[in-house]
Design a protein around this motif. Structure first.
Motif, PDB file in Angstrom:
ATOM      1  N   ILE A 243      25.004  45.595  65.669  1.00  0.00           N
ATOM      2  CA  ILE A 243      25.857  46.333  64.733  1.00  0.00           C
ATOM      3  C   ILE A 243      25.478  47.809  64.730  1.00  0.00           C
ATOM      4  O   ILE A 243      26.349  48.693  64.740  1.00  0.00           O
ATOM      5  CB  ILE A 243      25.766  45.720  63.317  1.00  0.00           C
ATOM      6  CG1 ILE A 243      26.416  44.334  63.303  1.00  0.00           C
ATOM      7  CG2 ILE A 243      26.407  46.639  62.279  1.00  0.00           C
ATOM      8  CD1 ILE A 243      26.157  43.549  62.041  1.00  0.00           C
ATOM      9  N   ALA A 244      24.172  48.084  64.745  1.00  0.00           N
ATOM     10  CA  ALA A 244      23.718  49.474  64.769  1.00  0.00           C
ATOM     11  C   ALA A 244      24.153  50.167  66.056  1.00  0.00           C
ATOM     12  O   ALA A 244      24.589  51.334  66.022  1.00  0.00           O
ATOM     13  CB  ALA A 244      22.200  49.527  64.622  1.00  0.00           C
ATOM     14  N   CYS A 245      24.077  49.493  67.189  1.00  0.00           N
ATOM     15  CA  CYS A 245      24.501  50.087  68.458  1.00  0.00           C
ATOM     16  C   CYS A 245      26.002  50.366  68.467  1.00  0.00           C
ATOM     17  O   CYS A 245      26.450  51.432  68.907  1.00  0.00           O
ATOM     18  CB  CYS A 245      24.138  49.178  69.625  1.00  0.00           C
ATOM     19  SG  CYS A 245      22.377  49.161  69.992  1.00  0.00           S
ATOM     20  N   VAL A 246      26.779  49.410  67.997  1.00  0.00           N
ATOM     21  CA  VAL A 246      28.234  49.606  67.925  1.00  0.00           C
ATOM     22  C   VAL A 246      28.546  50.759  66.984  1.00  0.00           C
ATOM     23  O   VAL A 246      29.395  51.617  67.279  1.00  0.00           O
ATOM     24  CB  VAL A 246      28.943  48.303  67.486  1.00  0.00           C
ATOM     25  CG1 VAL A 246      30.403  48.550  67.157  1.00  0.00           C
ATOM     26  CG2 VAL A 246      28.806  47.247  68.576  1.00  0.00           C
ATOM     27  N   GLY A 247      27.874  50.822  65.842  1.00  0.00           N
ATOM     28  CA  GLY A 247      28.082  51.920  64.892  1.00  0.00           C
ATOM     29  C   GLY A 247      27.702  53.260  65.490  1.00  0.00           C
ATOM     30  O   GLY A 247      28.391  54.274  65.293  1.00  0.00           O
ATOM     31  N   LEU A 248      26.618  53.303  66.238  1.00  0.00           N
ATOM     32  CA  LEU A 248      26.166  54.553  66.867  1.00  0.00           C
ATOM     33  C   LEU A 248      27.169  55.013  67.930  1.00  0.00           C
ATOM     34  O   LEU A 248      27.503  56.209  67.990  1.00  0.00           O
ATOM     35  CB  LEU A 248      24.786  54.352  67.498  1.00  0.00           C
ATOM     36  CG  LEU A 248      24.134  55.575  68.124  1.00  0.00           C
ATOM     37  CD1 LEU A 248      23.892  56.643  67.059  1.00  0.00           C
ATOM     38  CD2 LEU A 248      22.842  55.192  68.801  1.00  0.00           C
ATOM     39  N   VAL A 249      27.663  54.053  68.724  1.00  0.00           N
ATOM     40  CA  VAL A 249      28.665  54.414  69.745  1.00  0.00           C
ATOM     41  C   VAL A 249      29.931  54.903  69.074  1.00  0.00           C
ATOM     42  O   VAL A 249      30.536  55.912  69.500  1.00  0.00           O
ATOM     43  CB  VAL A 249      28.941  53.210  70.675  1.00  0.00           C
ATOM     44  CG1 VAL A 249      30.155  53.444  71.525  1.00  0.00           C
ATOM     45  CG2 VAL A 249      27.721  52.910  71.533  1.00  0.00           C
ATOM     46  N   ALA A 250      30.378  54.243  68.030  1.00  0.00           N
ATOM     47  CA  ALA A 250      31.594  54.651  67.318  1.00  0.00           C
ATOM     48  C   ALA A 250      31.395  56.012  66.678  1.00  0.00           C
ATOM     49  O   ALA A 250      32.306  56.858  66.686  1.00  0.00           O
ATOM     50  CB  ALA A 250      31.949  53.611  66.262  1.00  0.00           C
ATOM     51  N   TRP A 251      30.233  56.306  66.159  1.00  0.00           N
ATOM     52  CA  TRP A 251      29.958  57.603  65.513  1.00  0.00           C
ATOM     53  C   TRP A 251      29.963  58.724  66.540  1.00  0.00           C
ATOM     54  O   TRP A 251      30.449  59.813  66.289  1.00  0.00           O
ATOM     55  CB  TRP A 251      28.604  57.514  64.798  1.00  0.00           C
ATOM     56  CG  TRP A 251      28.230  58.778  64.088  1.00  0.00           C
ATOM     57  CD1 TRP A 251      28.800  59.291  62.969  1.00  0.00           C
ATOM     58  CD2 TRP A 251      27.211  59.676  64.489  1.00  0.00           C
ATOM     59  NE1 TRP A 251      28.184  60.456  62.628  1.00  0.00           N
ATOM     60  CE2 TRP A 251      27.199  60.715  63.558  1.00  0.00           C
ATOM     61  CE3 TRP A 251      26.298  59.700  65.549  1.00  0.00           C
ATOM     62  CZ2 TRP A 251      26.316  61.782  63.649  1.00  0.00           C
ATOM     63  CZ3 TRP A 251      25.427  60.757  65.633  1.00  0.00           C
ATOM     64  CH2 TRP A 251      25.438  61.791  64.671  1.00  0.00           C
ATOM     65  N   ARG A 252      29.435  58.443  67.745  1.00  0.00           N
ATOM     66  CA  ARG A 252      29.409  59.469  68.803  1.00  0.00           C
ATOM     67  C   ARG A 252      30.785  59.754  69.354  1.00  0.00           C
ATOM     68  O   ARG A 252      31.062  60.846  69.833  1.00  0.00           O
ATOM     69  CB  ARG A 252      28.489  59.045  69.922  1.00  0.00           C
ATOM     70  CG  ARG A 252      27.034  59.062  69.508  1.00  0.00           C
ATOM     71  CD  ARG A 252      26.197  59.440  70.679  1.00  0.00           C
ATOM     72  NE  ARG A 252      24.818  59.511  70.248  1.00  0.00           N
ATOM     73  CZ  ARG A 252      24.044  60.530  70.536  1.00  0.00           C
ATOM     74  NH1 ARG A 252      24.509  61.514  71.257  1.00  0.00           N
ATOM     75  NH2 ARG A 252      22.805  60.557  70.143  1.00  0.00           N
ATOM     76  N   LEU A 253      31.655  58.747  69.334  1.00  0.00           N
ATOM     77  CA  LEU A 253      33.023  58.930  69.848  1.00  0.00           C
ATOM     78  C   LEU A 253      33.881  59.735  68.876  1.00  0.00           C
ATOM     79  O   LEU A 253      34.866  60.334  69.272  1.00  0.00           O
ATOM     80  CB  LEU A 253      33.681  57.589  70.140  1.00  0.00           C
ATOM     81  CG  LEU A 253      33.094  56.815  71.338  1.00  0.00           C
ATOM     82  CD1 LEU A 253      33.775  55.465  71.446  1.00  0.00           C
ATOM     83  CD2 LEU A 253      33.233  57.610  72.619  1.00  0.00           C
ATOM     84  N   VAL A 254      33.508  59.743  67.638  1.00  0.00           N
ATOM     85  CA  VAL A 254      34.327  60.433  66.629  1.00  0.00           C
ATOM     86  C   VAL A 254      34.079  61.872  66.644  1.00  0.00           C
ATOM     87  O   VAL A 254      33.626  62.702  67.145  1.00  0.00           O
ATOM     88  CB  VAL A 254      34.025  59.900  65.224  1.00  0.00           C
ATOM     89  CG1 VAL A 254      34.730  60.721  64.167  1.00  0.00           C
ATOM     90  CG2 VAL A 254      34.424  58.462  65.138  1.00  0.00           C
TER      91      VAL A 254
END
Length: 116
Positions: A105-116
């Motif tokens: 979940i943390a990895c998915v959240g980090l990837v989503a945050w970087r894409l934004v």
């Protein structure tokens, strides 16, 4: 496969020769008692000799019963250790699942945050 790694195989392997030796003694004694009982039943000796032989057979059977109880106790202790090891493995597996889920979940959240 991991469950087999957690089991204290060193203890199990260390105790195995003693268990096998005890089982063989019990088997040998039971055969001897059976042979003695057969000999006492077939020999036409006097009554006191037959009673003495039967008393000896009963004593041997009591000794065998005690040895069997000790063997069963040893096996039960080993079984309890294996159950404890499997239970510890179960707890560790659940903890690993939780930690892995949180990391995912943390990895998915980090990837989503970087894409934004």
């Amino acid at each position: 496969m991991t469950a087999l790694k957690v089991i204290p195989w060193g203890d199990v392997i260390e105790a195995t020769p003693g268990i096998v030796k005890s089982a063989r003694k019990i088997f040998t004694r039971s055969q001897q008692a059976e042979e003695a009982a057969t000999a006492a039943a077939t020999s036409p000796g006097d009554l006191s000799a037959r009673v003495a032989q039967l008393e000896s057979s009963v004593a041997q059977l009591a000794e065998q019963q005690k040895a069997s109880a000790e063997l069963i106790e040893t096996l039960a202790e080993q079984n309890a250790r294996i159950v404890e090891a499997v239970d510890a493995l179960r707890v560790r597996t659940r903890l690993l699942i939780v930690v892995s889920s949180l990391l995912s979940i943390a990895c998915v959240g980090l990837v989503a945050w970087r894409l934004v």
